[in-house]
Design a protein around this motif. Sequence first.
Motif, PDB file in Angstrom:
ATOM      1  N   GLU A  53      60.176  34.901  80.005  1.00 50.75           N
ATOM      2  CA  GLU A  53      59.627  34.018  78.956  1.00 50.75           C
ATOM      3  C   GLU A  53      60.715  34.347  77.693  1.00 50.75           C
ATOM      4  O   GLU A  53      61.239  33.323  77.062  1.00 50.75           O
ATOM      5  CB  GLU A  53      58.302  34.749  78.324  1.00 50.75           C
ATOM      6  CG  GLU A  53      57.804  33.819  77.127  1.00 50.75           C
ATOM      7  CD  GLU A  53      57.358  32.541  77.362  1.00 50.75           C
ATOM      8  OE1 GLU A  53      57.451  31.917  76.248  1.00 50.75           O
ATOM      9  OE2 GLU A  53      56.710  32.306  78.462  1.00 50.75           O
ATOM     10  N   PRO A  54      61.057  35.683  77.415  1.00 54.03           N
ATOM     11  CA  PRO A  54      62.229  35.768  76.369  1.00 54.03           C
ATOM     12  C   PRO A  54      63.389  35.229  76.481  1.00 54.03           C
ATOM     13  O   PRO A  54      64.098  34.958  75.613  1.00 54.03           O
ATOM     14  CB  PRO A  54      61.775  37.261  75.834  1.00 54.03           C
ATOM     15  CG  PRO A  54      61.455  37.704  77.176  1.00 54.03           C
ATOM     16  CD  PRO A  54      60.583  36.981  77.843  1.00 54.03           C
ATOM     17  N   ASP A  97      51.666  23.340  74.738  1.00 50.57           N
ATOM     18  CA  ASP A  97      51.043  23.184  73.406  1.00 50.57           C
ATOM     19  C   ASP A  97      50.036  22.111  73.656  1.00 50.57           C
ATOM     20  O   ASP A  97      48.991  22.038  72.956  1.00 50.57           O
ATOM     21  CB  ASP A  97      52.313  22.759  72.499  1.00 50.57           C
ATOM     22  CG  ASP A  97      53.059  23.666  72.196  1.00 50.57           C
ATOM     23  OD1 ASP A  97      52.614  24.922  72.339  1.00 50.57           O
ATOM     24  OD2 ASP A  97      54.324  23.447  71.594  1.00 50.57           O
ATOM     25  N   PRO A 147      64.980  29.049  76.867  1.00 46.23           N
ATOM     26  CA  PRO A 147      65.309  28.352  75.550  1.00 46.23           C
ATOM     27  C   PRO A 147      63.774  27.974  75.042  1.00 46.23           C
ATOM     28  O   PRO A 147      62.874  27.976  75.780  1.00 46.23           O
ATOM     29  CB  PRO A 147      66.158  26.942  76.012  1.00 46.23           C
ATOM     30  CG  PRO A 147      65.828  27.026  77.489  1.00 46.23           C
ATOM     31  CD  PRO A 147      65.494  28.368  78.181  1.00 46.23           C
ATOM     32  N   SER A 148      63.686  27.644  73.641  1.00 47.72           N
ATOM     33  CA  SER A 148      62.519  27.411  73.016  1.00 47.72           C
ATOM     34  C   SER A 148      61.786  26.212  73.728  1.00 47.72           C
ATOM     35  O   SER A 148      60.723  26.004  73.365  1.00 47.72           O
ATOM     36  CB  SER A 148      62.445  27.407  71.780  1.00 47.72           C
ATOM     37  OG  SER A 148      63.590  26.262  71.523  1.00 47.72           O
ATOM     38  N   THR A 149      62.477  25.380  74.439  1.00 46.10           N
ATOM     39  CA  THR A 149      61.928  24.082  74.908  1.00 46.10           C
ATOM     40  C   THR A 149      61.088  24.288  76.263  1.00 46.10           C
ATOM     41  O   THR A 149      60.355  23.567  76.592  1.00 46.10           O
ATOM     42  CB  THR A 149      62.909  23.120  75.557  1.00 46.10           C
ATOM     43  OG1 THR A 149      64.131  23.705  76.134  1.00 46.10           O
ATOM     44  CG2 THR A 149      63.770  22.595  74.387  1.00 46.10           C
ATOM     45  N   HIS A 150      61.079  25.616  76.655  1.00 45.80           N
ATOM     46  CA  HIS A 150      60.507  26.002  78.107  1.00 45.80           C
ATOM     47  C   HIS A 150      59.364  27.285  77.786  1.00 45.80           C
ATOM     48  O   HIS A 150      59.787  28.045  76.811  1.00 45.80           O
ATOM     49  CB  HIS A 150      61.420  26.225  79.184  1.00 45.80           C
ATOM     50  CG  HIS A 150      61.818  24.797  79.669  1.00 45.80           C
ATOM     51  ND1 HIS A 150      63.214  24.296  79.060  1.00 45.80           N
ATOM     52  CD2 HIS A 150      61.623  24.103  80.453  1.00 45.80           C
ATOM     53  CE1 HIS A 150      63.377  23.312  79.598  1.00 45.80           C
ATOM     54  NE2 HIS A 150      62.558  23.005  80.856  1.00 45.80           N
ATOM     55  N   GLY A 151      58.415  27.393  78.545  1.00 46.69           N
ATOM     56  CA  GLY A 151      57.776  28.452  78.778  1.00 46.69           C
ATOM     57  C   GLY A 151      57.224  28.915  79.994  1.00 46.69           C
ATOM     58  O   GLY A 151      57.419  28.034  80.863  1.00 46.69           O
ATOM     59  N   GLU A 156      57.688  23.419  76.985  1.00 45.70           N
ATOM     60  CA  GLU A 156      56.636  24.076  76.006  1.00 45.70           C
ATOM     61  C   GLU A 156      55.727  22.966  75.324  1.00 45.70           C
ATOM     62  O   GLU A 156      54.617  23.277  75.240  1.00 45.70           O
ATOM     63  CB  GLU A 156      57.782  24.623  74.653  1.00 45.70           C
ATOM     64  CG  GLU A 156      56.874  25.401  73.813  1.00 45.70           C
ATOM     65  CD  GLU A 156      56.123  26.730  74.162  1.00 45.70           C
ATOM     66  OE1 GLU A 156      55.249  27.324  73.951  1.00 45.70           O
ATOM     67  OE2 GLU A 156      56.741  27.304  75.243  1.00 45.70           O
TER      68      GLU A 156
END
Length: 192
Positions: free
Chosen positions: A57-58, A96, A61-65, A92
């Motif tokens: 997770e960390p 959401d 990139p912010s586009t994926h989770g 992501e």
Amino acid sequence: MTVEMHWPDHLLTLEDWIALPEDSSRSYELVEGVLVVSPRPVSQHQRAIWRLAAQLEPQLPSTHGVLTESEVLIDASPLPTIRVPDVLVVLEAGIDANQPRWDAADVLLAVEILSAGSRRTDRVTKFFEYADAGIEHYWLVDLDKPTSLAAYHLIDGDYELAAEQSGRMTVDLAGTGITIDIAALTSSRTDR
């Protein structure tokens, strides 16, 4: 008091699958309309799922989770196939939106942790199903000592081995270098 559950005795459609009662006592998948039932993962398997997700997770990139044990629609035919990989990397935006299941096309990475009763399915059946469905990356984690990870990348419709090792490894996931401490998936906290 024992409550008797009545399970289907016919091939299931996607609508039938969705209508099944909630039951967290076992793992369920659907293969060409056939309901497949297996025991829930045992403790080391569960720990490895959680620790792998926590490492992934960390670094994404912010586009994926990262999700664990989420449904993936592999084949939407009238007799569908739905798999539930141990770990997924997905968009992501879909997380959401709180999607109940994922289309295989929206899955960047599927991870299966090998266990008794699933080795052949994970190494053979799911290997070809996930490739055919277009899932770009597929990882297999073997908890037998030494714990190892085999990372596959989809190239021209077939998975090719990108890396396989124990210890630490860095693998490319959609242009991002992801480092996994494979031994930490199974080691006790006192060993670290």
